[in-house]
Design an enzyme around this catalytic site. Structure first.
Site, mmCIF file in Angstrom:
data_model
loop_
_atom_site.group_PDB
_atom_site.id
_atom_site.type_symbol
_atom_site.label_atom_id
_atom_site.label_comp_id
_atom_site.label_asym_id
_atom_site.label_seq_id
_atom_site.Cartn_x
_atom_site.Cartn_y
_atom_site.Cartn_z
ATOM 1 N N LYS A 89 0.826 -1.207 0.000
ATOM 2 C CA LYS A 89 0.000 0.000 0.000
ATOM 3 C C LYS A 89 0.865 1.265 0.000
ATOM 4 O O LYS A 89 2.085 1.194 0.228
ATOM 5 C CB LYS A 89 -0.930 -0.053 1.221
ATOM 6 C CG LYS A 89 -1.908 -1.245 1.194
ATOM 7 C CD LYS A 89 -2.862 -1.218 2.388
ATOM 8 C CE LYS A 89 -3.840 -2.386 2.333
ATOM 9 N NZ LYS A 89 -4.868 -2.308 3.411
ATOM 10 N N TYR B 256 -11.989 -2.345 -3.962
ATOM 11 C CA TYR B 256 -12.541 -2.556 -2.615
ATOM 12 C C TYR B 256 -14.072 -2.483 -2.597
ATOM 13 O O TYR B 256 -14.669 -2.203 -1.551
ATOM 14 C CB TYR B 256 -11.938 -1.550 -1.634
ATOM 15 C CG TYR B 256 -10.583 -1.948 -1.091
ATOM 16 C CD1 TYR B 256 -10.426 -3.113 -0.326
ATOM 17 C CD2 TYR B 256 -9.449 -1.166 -1.321
ATOM 18 C CE1 TYR B 256 -9.181 -3.478 0.185
ATOM 19 C CE2 TYR B 256 -8.208 -1.524 -0.805
ATOM 20 C CZ TYR B 256 -8.084 -2.681 -0.045
ATOM 21 O OH TYR B 256 -6.857 -3.044 0.474
ATOM 22 N N THR C 292 -4.983 -7.511 10.714
ATOM 23 C CA THR C 292 -5.367 -6.235 10.091
ATOM 24 C C THR C 292 -4.902 -5.034 10.921
ATOM 25 O O THR C 292 -4.416 -4.039 10.375
ATOM 26 C CB THR C 292 -6.902 -6.175 9.914
ATOM 27 O OG1 THR C 292 -7.334 -7.347 9.213
ATOM 28 C CG2 THR C 292 -7.318 -4.941 9.130
ATOM 29 N N ASN D 172 -2.049 0.017 6.941
ATOM 30 C CA ASN D 172 -1.476 -1.247 7.412
ATOM 31 C C ASN D 172 -0.587 -1.933 6.379
ATOM 32 O O ASN D 172 -0.382 -3.138 6.417
ATOM 33 C CB ASN D 172 -2.568 -2.165 7.956
ATOM 34 C CG ASN D 172 -3.614 -2.514 6.916
ATOM 35 O OD1 ASN D 172 -3.480 -2.144 5.758
ATOM 36 N ND2 ASN D 172 -4.639 -3.225 7.332
ATOM 37 N N HIS E 230 -1.905 -5.465 1.456
ATOM 38 C CA HIS E 230 -3.166 -6.168 1.223
ATOM 39 C C HIS E 230 -2.832 -7.574 0.767
ATOM 40 O O HIS E 230 -1.868 -7.779 0.044
ATOM 41 C CB HIS E 230 -3.990 -5.487 0.113
ATOM 42 C CG HIS E 230 -5.067 -6.389 -0.440
ATOM 43 N ND1 HIS E 230 -6.281 -6.527 0.165
ATOM 44 C CD2 HIS E 230 -5.057 -7.244 -1.491
ATOM 45 C CE1 HIS E 230 -6.996 -7.431 -0.508
ATOM 46 N NE2 HIS E 230 -6.272 -7.873 -1.526
ATOM 47 N N GLU F 212 -9.211 -10.757 -7.979
ATOM 48 C CA GLU F 212 -8.288 -9.635 -7.745
ATOM 49 C C GLU F 212 -7.141 -9.641 -8.757
ATOM 50 O O GLU F 212 -6.706 -8.583 -9.223
ATOM 51 C CB GLU F 212 -7.746 -9.705 -6.318
ATOM 52 C CG GLU F 212 -8.827 -9.447 -5.269
ATOM 53 C CD GLU F 212 -8.300 -9.519 -3.841
ATOM 54 O OE1 GLU F 212 -7.095 -9.773 -3.635
ATOM 55 O OE2 GLU F 212 -9.115 -9.300 -2.927
HETATM 56 P P1 ATP Z 1 -6.784 -6.284 3.215
HETATM 57 O O1 ATP Z 1 -8.123 -6.629 2.584
HETATM 58 O O2 ATP Z 1 -6.332 -4.860 2.892
HETATM 59 O O3 ATP Z 1 -5.746 -7.304 2.947
HETATM 60 P P2 ATP Z 1 -7.729 -7.327 5.691
HETATM 61 O O4 ATP Z 1 -8.287 -8.438 4.870
HETATM 62 O O5 ATP Z 1 -6.817 -7.676 6.821
HETATM 63 O O6 ATP Z 1 -6.954 -6.299 4.803
HETATM 64 P P3 ATP Z 1 -10.379 -6.158 5.642
HETATM 65 O O7 ATP Z 1 -11.372 -6.467 6.693
HETATM 66 O O8 ATP Z 1 -10.525 -6.828 4.321
HETATM 67 O O9 ATP Z 1 -8.912 -6.445 6.263
HETATM 68 O O10 ATP Z 1 -10.346 -4.590 5.451
HETATM 69 C C1 ATP Z 1 -9.769 -4.026 4.298
HETATM 70 C C2 ATP Z 1 -8.915 -2.846 4.667
HETATM 71 O O11 ATP Z 1 -9.763 -1.815 5.144
HETATM 72 C C3 ATP Z 1 -7.920 -3.088 5.817
HETATM 73 O O12 ATP Z 1 -6.701 -3.618 5.409
HETATM 74 C C4 ATP Z 1 -7.746 -1.686 6.356
HETATM 75 O O13 ATP Z 1 -6.758 -0.986 5.614
HETATM 76 C C5 ATP Z 1 -9.094 -1.057 6.129
HETATM 77 N N1 ATP Z 1 -9.865 -1.093 7.368
HETATM 78 C C6 ATP Z 1 -10.455 -2.163 7.934
HETATM 79 N N2 ATP Z 1 -11.057 -1.830 9.087
HETATM 80 C C7 ATP Z 1 -10.848 -0.508 9.243
HETATM 81 C C8 ATP Z 1 -11.209 0.447 10.224
HETATM 82 N N3 ATP Z 1 -11.919 0.103 11.286
HETATM 83 N N4 ATP Z 1 -10.789 1.722 10.047
HETATM 84 C C9 ATP Z 1 -10.057 2.078 8.974
HETATM 85 N N5 ATP Z 1 -9.682 1.235 8.000
HETATM 86 C C10 ATP Z 1 -10.061 -0.034 8.138
HETATM 87 MG MG MG Z 2 -9.457 -8.138 3.120
#
Ligand code: ATP
Ligand code: MG
Length: 137
Positions: free
Chosen positions: A9, A49, A91, A112, A115, A126
């Protein structure tokens, strides 16, 4: 073998961690089958997303993902989806296990650093979102 999609990211690119992160994938036995750097438009980030469009953080997430360049790769190997998610960590970086990418490099849930696809089925979608067939090796 299995494939998964990884994105370094904008925060990871800004912190000069591209090589650090790609080395972790290779050291874990994942092969980089495709690789590109791109600066996503807001619309491209929103499309990627789309599943999160109803979540309260959707605006923040897509603004962040289009803030600067990202590095998108396809990782290939046995259990690539699970292996990549293990390397990434939870996450929320504060909850991520020691030695994971998010524990070592990330700062917050919003920023974070990486992805990773959460299933082989989503990985296929994807990968097709970002790569043409001829770009996969
Ligand atoms: P990713 O899909 O990016 O690999 P993930 O699968 O661990 O991460 P998801 O639940 O799919 O987490 O959420 C997608 C992304 O949305 C997270 O990586 C994070 O950057 C963002 N995100 C998730 N929860 C929050 C939150 N509470 N506040 C801000 N951003 C969030
Ligand atoms: Mg995810």
């Amino acid at each position: 073998v299995e494939r998964t999609l990884s994105i370094i990211k904008p925060d990871g690119v800004e912190k000069n961690k591209i090589g650090n992160i790609l080395a972790r994938f290779e050291s874990a036995g994942l092969r980089i089958a495709a690789l590109k750097m791109a600066h996503l438009s807001r619309a491209e980030a929103e499309g990627f997303y789309y599943v999160h469009k109803a979540r309260p953080f959707f605006g923040e997430l897509t603004e962040f993902m289009s803030r600067g360049p990202v590095v998108i790769s396809v990782l290939e190997g046995a259990d690539a989806v699970a292996k990549n998610r293990e390397l990434m960590g939870a996450t929320d970086p504060a909850k991520a296990a020691p030695g994971t990418i998010r524990k070592d490099l990330a700062t917050s849930v919003g920023e974070n650093t990486v992805h990773g696809s959460d299933s082989a089925e989503n990985a296929a979608w994807e990968i097709a979102y970002f790569f043409a067939g001829s770009e996969l090796t």
